[in-house]
Design an enzyme around this catalytic site. Structure first.
Site, PDB file in Angstrom:
ATOM      1  N   SER A   6       0.822  -1.214   0.000  1.00  0.00           N
ATOM      2  CA  SER A   6       0.000   0.000   0.000  1.00  0.00           C
ATOM      3  C   SER A   6       0.853   1.260   0.000  1.00  0.00           C
ATOM      4  O   SER A   6       1.615   1.514   0.937  1.00  0.00           O
ATOM      5  CB  SER A   6      -0.910   0.011   1.229  1.00  0.00           C
ATOM      6  OG  SER A   6      -1.508   1.289   1.337  1.00  0.00           O
ATOM      7  N   HIS A  31      -1.240  -1.180  -4.225  1.00  0.00           N
ATOM      8  CA  HIS A  31      -2.524  -0.806  -3.613  1.00  0.00           C
ATOM      9  C   HIS A  31      -2.553   0.708  -3.390  1.00  0.00           C
ATOM     10  O   HIS A  31      -1.647   1.276  -2.783  1.00  0.00           O
ATOM     11  CB  HIS A  31      -2.642  -1.559  -2.285  1.00  0.00           C
ATOM     12  CG  HIS A  31      -3.942  -1.402  -1.567  1.00  0.00           C
ATOM     13  ND1 HIS A  31      -5.032  -2.201  -1.808  1.00  0.00           N
ATOM     14  CD2 HIS A  31      -4.313  -0.557  -0.578  1.00  0.00           C
ATOM     15  CE1 HIS A  31      -6.022  -1.861  -1.009  1.00  0.00           C
ATOM     16  NE2 HIS A  31      -5.617  -0.857  -0.246  1.00  0.00           N
ATOM     17  N   ASP A  33      -4.818   3.876  -1.878  1.00  0.00           N
ATOM     18  CA  ASP A  33      -5.909   4.204  -0.956  1.00  0.00           C
ATOM     19  C   ASP A  33      -6.409   5.621  -1.183  1.00  0.00           C
ATOM     20  O   ASP A  33      -5.707   6.589  -0.883  1.00  0.00           O
ATOM     21  CB  ASP A  33      -5.406   4.092   0.491  1.00  0.00           C
ATOM     22  CG  ASP A  33      -5.124   2.660   0.874  1.00  0.00           C
ATOM     23  OD1 ASP A  33      -6.062   1.856   0.863  1.00  0.00           O
ATOM     24  OD2 ASP A  33      -3.949   2.343   1.167  1.00  0.00           O
ATOM     25  N   MET A  35      -9.034   8.492  -0.161  1.00  0.00           N
ATOM     26  CA  MET A  35      -9.923   8.866   0.957  1.00  0.00           C
ATOM     27  C   MET A  35     -10.491  10.257   0.712  1.00  0.00           C
ATOM     28  O   MET A  35      -9.818  11.125   0.160  1.00  0.00           O
ATOM     29  CB  MET A  35      -9.122   8.892   2.260  1.00  0.00           C
ATOM     30  CG  MET A  35      -8.395   7.600   2.552  1.00  0.00           C
ATOM     31  SD  MET A  35      -7.456   7.729   4.071  1.00  0.00           S
ATOM     32  CE  MET A  35      -6.510   6.208   4.002  1.00  0.00           C
ATOM     33  N   HIS A  64      -8.344   1.243  -3.976  1.00  0.00           N
ATOM     34  CA  HIS A  64      -9.274   1.078  -2.847  1.00  0.00           C
ATOM     35  C   HIS A  64      -9.895   2.435  -2.545  1.00  0.00           C
ATOM     36  O   HIS A  64      -9.232   3.314  -1.993  1.00  0.00           O
ATOM     37  CB  HIS A  64      -8.472   0.532  -1.642  1.00  0.00           C
ATOM     38  CG  HIS A  64      -9.256   0.426  -0.379  1.00  0.00           C
ATOM     39  ND1 HIS A  64      -8.636   0.278   0.855  1.00  0.00           N
ATOM     40  CD2 HIS A  64     -10.582   0.438  -0.128  1.00  0.00           C
ATOM     41  CE1 HIS A  64      -9.557   0.206   1.796  1.00  0.00           C
ATOM     42  NE2 HIS A  64     -10.751   0.310   1.231  1.00  0.00           N
ATOM     43  N   MET A  66     -12.081   4.775  -0.522  1.00  0.00           N
ATOM     44  CA  MET A  66     -12.764   4.994   0.761  1.00  0.00           C
ATOM     45  C   MET A  66     -13.488   6.322   0.656  1.00  0.00           C
ATOM     46  O   MET A  66     -13.108   7.329   1.268  1.00  0.00           O
ATOM     47  CB  MET A  66     -11.733   5.001   1.895  1.00  0.00           C
ATOM     48  CG  MET A  66     -11.245   3.604   2.237  1.00  0.00           C
ATOM     49  SD  MET A  66      -9.691   3.618   3.137  1.00  0.00           S
ATOM     50  CE  MET A  66      -8.571   3.633   1.760  1.00  0.00           C
ATOM     51  N   MET A 135     -11.507  -5.512   5.406  1.00  0.00           N
ATOM     52  CA  MET A 135     -10.692  -4.586   6.208  1.00  0.00           C
ATOM     53  C   MET A 135     -10.413  -5.232   7.562  1.00  0.00           C
ATOM     54  O   MET A 135     -11.338  -5.632   8.270  1.00  0.00           O
ATOM     55  CB  MET A 135     -11.428  -3.260   6.422  1.00  0.00           C
ATOM     56  CG  MET A 135     -11.583  -2.403   5.186  1.00  0.00           C
ATOM     57  SD  MET A 135     -10.064  -2.095   4.265  1.00  0.00           S
ATOM     58  CE  MET A 135      -9.042  -1.287   5.498  1.00  0.00           C
ATOM     59  N   ASP A 173      -6.742  -6.254   4.241  1.00  0.00           N
ATOM     60  CA  ASP A 173      -6.062  -4.955   4.298  1.00  0.00           C
ATOM     61  C   ASP A 173      -6.079  -4.398   5.721  1.00  0.00           C
ATOM     62  O   ASP A 173      -7.160  -4.145   6.268  1.00  0.00           O
ATOM     63  CB  ASP A 173      -6.802  -4.008   3.334  1.00  0.00           C
ATOM     64  CG  ASP A 173      -6.186  -2.626   3.233  1.00  0.00           C
ATOM     65  OD1 ASP A 173      -5.101  -2.397   3.796  1.00  0.00           O
ATOM     66  OD2 ASP A 173      -6.818  -1.773   2.566  1.00  0.00           O
ATOM     67  N   GLY A 195       1.101  -1.952   4.209  1.00  0.00           N
ATOM     68  CA  GLY A 195       1.625  -0.599   4.120  1.00  0.00           C
ATOM     69  C   GLY A 195       2.874  -0.443   4.964  1.00  0.00           C
ATOM     70  O   GLY A 195       4.007  -0.547   4.475  1.00  0.00           O
TER      71      GLY A 195
HETATM   72  C1  DX5 Z   1      -6.222   1.838   5.585  1.00  0.00           C
HETATM   73  C2  DX5 Z   1      -5.808   1.471   4.197  1.00  0.00           C
HETATM   74  C3  DX5 Z   1      -4.712   0.498   4.113  1.00  0.00           C
HETATM   75  C4  DX5 Z   1      -3.411   0.944   4.760  1.00  0.00           C
HETATM   76  C5  DX5 Z   1      -2.821  -0.295   5.364  1.00  0.00           C
HETATM   77  O1  DX5 Z   1      -7.395   2.551   5.544  1.00  0.00           O
HETATM   78  O2  DX5 Z   1      -6.903   0.928   3.485  1.00  0.00           O
HETATM   79  O3  DX5 Z   1      -4.480   0.072   2.778  1.00  0.00           O
HETATM   80  O4  DX5 Z   1      -2.490   1.505   3.866  1.00  0.00           O
HETATM   81  O5  DX5 Z   1      -1.720   0.071   6.107  1.00  0.00           O
HETATM   82  P1  DX5 Z   1      -1.014  -0.926   7.133  1.00  0.00           P
HETATM   83  O6  DX5 Z   1      -0.596  -2.134   6.364  1.00  0.00           O
HETATM   84  O7  DX5 Z   1       0.120  -0.122   7.656  1.00  0.00           O
HETATM   85  O8  DX5 Z   1      -2.045  -1.271   8.196  1.00  0.00           O
HETATM   86 ZN    ZN Z   2      -6.475  -0.005   1.496  1.00  0.00          ZN
END
Ligand code: DX5
Ligand code: ZN
Length: 214
Positions: A6, A31, A33, A35, A64, A66, A135, A173, A195
């Site tokens: 990520s 990946h 993210d 938001m 992804h 969000m 998640m 994730d 991540g």
């Molecule tokens: C959180 C994201 C993840 C995040 C995961 O909302 O969807 O993709 O980057 O990060 P780690 O692996 O550090 O939990």
């Molecule tokens: Zn994610």
């Protein structure tokens, strides 16, 4: 194991260095993210960043979203070159319509579930899905701790998928590392997002390899 590092935990002041690392790694996807500060209490990055990353990344993009009303952005996501578009079930009033529109646009369709959303809500859509993203943290931030209840959900999802004949990939994730990754693999996860475990490491290539070999 499929691995999707990520970008949220990468060094945003030097993204090309991290993308070069990903390009030379055994990662299967990258990946991304997105938001909006409404669906989740944080804002990350948007389409100009995905487009720039897409130009220099040789791995397929696993996006992804969000965000609220993700159906409004299907064509825009497609123009970035993304291979997988993940929408949250909690953000979709007409999930079946949205999933079909993602596939009609030529992308793989993924549905994401928050930690408190039951797997059973997928029973009437699982056959249409290319991927389900569970998640294992509350979405919005990297570096959170893994929620153990996810293990039970992976097992339940695998059963639902296999009984339905669906080929959906089971992706997880949040809080993924070597230990939680092994537990997830035992329950039937096919793909891990990571991540912090990858990007905050001294040796990210090694960390990707560890997850690949789980
Ligand atoms: C959180 C994201 C993840 C995040 C995961 O909302 O969807 O993709 O980057 O990060 P780690 O692996 O550090 O939990
Ligand atoms: Zn994610």
């Amino acid at each position: 194991m499929l691995v999707s590092p990520s970008l949220l935990s990468a060094d945003f002041s030097n993204l090309s260095k991290d993308i070069e690392m990903i390009n030379s790694s055994g990662a299967d996807y990258l990946h991304l993210d997105i938001m909006d500060g409404v669906f989740v209490p944080n804002i990350s990055f948007g389409f100009p960043v995905i487009e720039s990353v897409s130009k220099i990344c040789n791995k397929p993009l696993d996006v992804h979203l969000m965000i609220v009303e993700p159906q409004k952005w299907i064509d825009r996501v497609k123009t970035t070159g993304a291979e997988i578009m993940n929408v949250h079930l909690e953000a979709c009033l007409h999930l079946d319509r949205t999933i079909n529109a993602i596939k009609d646009a030529g992308m793989k369709a993924g549905v994401t579930l928050n930690p408190a959303t039951p797997v059973s809500l997928l029973v009437d859509i699982i056959e249409e899905l290319d991927l389900v993203l569970l998640m294992s943290v509350n979405p919005g931030f990297g570096g959170q701790s893994f929620i153990k209840n996810t293990l039970k959900k992976v097992k339940e999802l695998k059963k639902l998928r296999d009984n339905s004949g669906s080929k959906a990939i089971i992706e997880v994730d949040g809080g993924v590392n070597e230990e939680t990754g092994k537990l997830l693999a035992e329950e039937g996860a096919d793909m891990l997002v990571a991540g912090n475990y990858v990007f905050k490491s001294e040796n990210p290539l090694k960390r990707i390899e560890i997850l690949k070999n789980i």
